[in-house]
Write an enzyme that holds these catalytic residues in place. Structure first.
Site, mmCIF file in Angstrom:
data_model
loop_
_atom_site.group_PDB
_atom_site.id
_atom_site.type_symbol
_atom_site.label_atom_id
_atom_site.label_comp_id
_atom_site.label_asym_id
_atom_site.label_seq_id
_atom_site.Cartn_x
_atom_site.Cartn_y
_atom_site.Cartn_z
ATOM 1 N N LYS A 133 0.828 -1.212 0.000
ATOM 2 C CA LYS A 133 0.000 0.000 0.000
ATOM 3 C C LYS A 133 0.868 1.269 0.000
ATOM 4 C CE LYS A 133 -2.121 -0.902 3.915
ATOM 5 N NZ LYS A 133 -1.440 -2.119 4.400
ATOM 6 N N ARG A 193 12.378 -6.751 3.986
ATOM 7 C CA ARG A 193 12.428 -5.338 4.364
ATOM 8 C C ARG A 193 13.448 -5.137 5.487
ATOM 9 N NH1 ARG A 193 6.768 -2.080 4.792
ATOM 10 N NH2 ARG A 193 6.518 -2.857 6.910
ATOM 11 N N ARG A 210 12.291 -1.322 10.850
ATOM 12 C CA ARG A 210 11.114 -0.958 11.634
ATOM 13 C C ARG A 210 10.978 -1.919 12.802
ATOM 14 N NH1 ARG A 210 5.781 0.362 8.087
ATOM 15 N NH2 ARG A 210 4.832 -0.638 9.880
ATOM 16 N N ARG A 214 0.424 -8.342 14.023
ATOM 17 C CA ARG A 214 -0.173 -7.357 13.101
ATOM 18 C C ARG A 214 -1.124 -8.056 12.128
ATOM 19 N NH1 ARG A 214 4.978 -4.645 10.692
ATOM 20 N NH2 ARG A 214 3.573 -3.335 9.478
HETATM 21 P P1 AMP Z 1 1.507 0.955 9.112
HETATM 22 O O1 AMP Z 1 2.684 1.808 8.821
HETATM 23 O O2 AMP Z 1 0.275 1.403 8.363
HETATM 24 O O3 AMP Z 1 1.777 -0.521 8.944
HETATM 25 O O4 AMP Z 1 1.165 1.177 10.653
HETATM 26 C C1 AMP Z 1 2.078 0.832 11.683
HETATM 27 C C2 AMP Z 1 1.340 0.717 13.017
HETATM 28 O O5 AMP Z 1 0.771 1.990 13.362
HETATM 29 C C3 AMP Z 1 0.168 -0.248 13.047
HETATM 30 O O6 AMP Z 1 0.587 -1.593 13.279
HETATM 31 C C4 AMP Z 1 -0.665 0.324 14.199
HETATM 32 O O7 AMP Z 1 -0.099 -0.019 15.442
HETATM 33 C C5 AMP Z 1 -0.498 1.815 13.998
HETATM 34 N N1 AMP Z 1 -1.544 2.356 13.085
HETATM 35 C C6 AMP Z 1 -1.356 2.827 11.813
HETATM 36 N N2 AMP Z 1 -2.519 3.220 11.270
HETATM 37 C C7 AMP Z 1 -3.478 2.983 12.206
HETATM 38 C C8 AMP Z 1 -4.896 3.135 12.249
HETATM 39 N N3 AMP Z 1 -5.569 3.599 11.175
HETATM 40 N N4 AMP Z 1 -5.545 2.778 13.382
HETATM 41 C C9 AMP Z 1 -4.887 2.310 14.462
HETATM 42 N N5 AMP Z 1 -3.564 2.112 14.490
HETATM 43 C C10 AMP Z 1 -2.850 2.443 13.382
#
Ligand code: AMP
Length: 196
Positions: free
Chosen positions: A14, A128, A140, A151
């Protein structure tokens, strides 16, 4: 004008596609994950709270996330469209988004659903980590195997119902299924074809 949700599990591509489409279509990527990581780096109160939740592979509270998007989406650069990356992640967030957009007289046009099997996602996250280490960067913190498994579980339990929500609710949006295992270029082309 396209208001787009990029939907899919972690490591589905994404963020990669959002960055490419952002440049091609001149509409901003709104990544709640990036916003939270910026808060963690800045050491804000939100950042301190979010850091713990992110390390555990959980979700930051709907109220906080909806508040962040509410502020960001009303900025002028979103007027010609936006790419939501990693939001909404719960049905409550999807409802919150609907309300924010209604206040703005806007709607969602496309929900792009990335299909990628778990084994490919797991291989990608390992890659990654290795790439980050090879480039001298810190991987990360949530890309380690334990957190990634959590996750994926969080995605299945709390985020997948969001897809059902968009499939079942009426609106201007179309749900587009994309094979996210294709090469990056092919995924971009498939999305561009669907949103034109
Ligand atoms: P991402 O970079 O989108 O994979 O997000 C990394 C982490 O940030 C996720 O595993 C959640 O802990 C938190 N996070 C990101 N977006 C959201 C969201 N829309 N709602 C709740 N937690 C979020």
């Amino acid at each position: 004008m396209s208001n787009i949700i990029l939907f899919g599990p972690p490591c589905a591509g994404k963020g990669t596609q959002a960055k490419l489409l952002q440049d091609k279509k001149d509409i901003p990527q709104l990544s709640t994950g990036d916003m939270l990581r910026a808060a963690v780096d800045a050491g804000t109160e939100l950042g301190k709270q979010a850091e713990v939740i992110m390390k555990e592979g959980g979700l930051v509270s709907d109220e906080i996330i909806i508040g962040m998007i509410r502020e960001r989406i009303k900025e002028p650069d979103c007027q010609n469209g936006f790419l939501l990356d990693g939001f909404p992640r719960t049905v409550a967030q999807a409802e919150g988004l609907k309300q924010i957009l209604a206040e703005m007289g806007a709607t969602i046009h496309y929900v792009i659903d990335f299909h990628v099997p778990d084994e490919v996602l797991i291989a990608r996250t390992e890659n990654r980590v290795n790439e980050a280490i090879a480039a001298g960067q810190t991987p990360r913190k949530d890309d380690n195997p334990e957190t990634f498994a959590k996750r994926l579980e969080t995605y299945r339990e709390q985020t997948l119902p969001v897809l059902g929500y968009y499939k079942q609710t009426d609106g201007d949006h179309v749900v587009v299924e994309i094979d996210g295992t294709q090469p990056v270029d092919a995924v971009t082309k498939a999305i561009e074809k669907a949103i034109n």
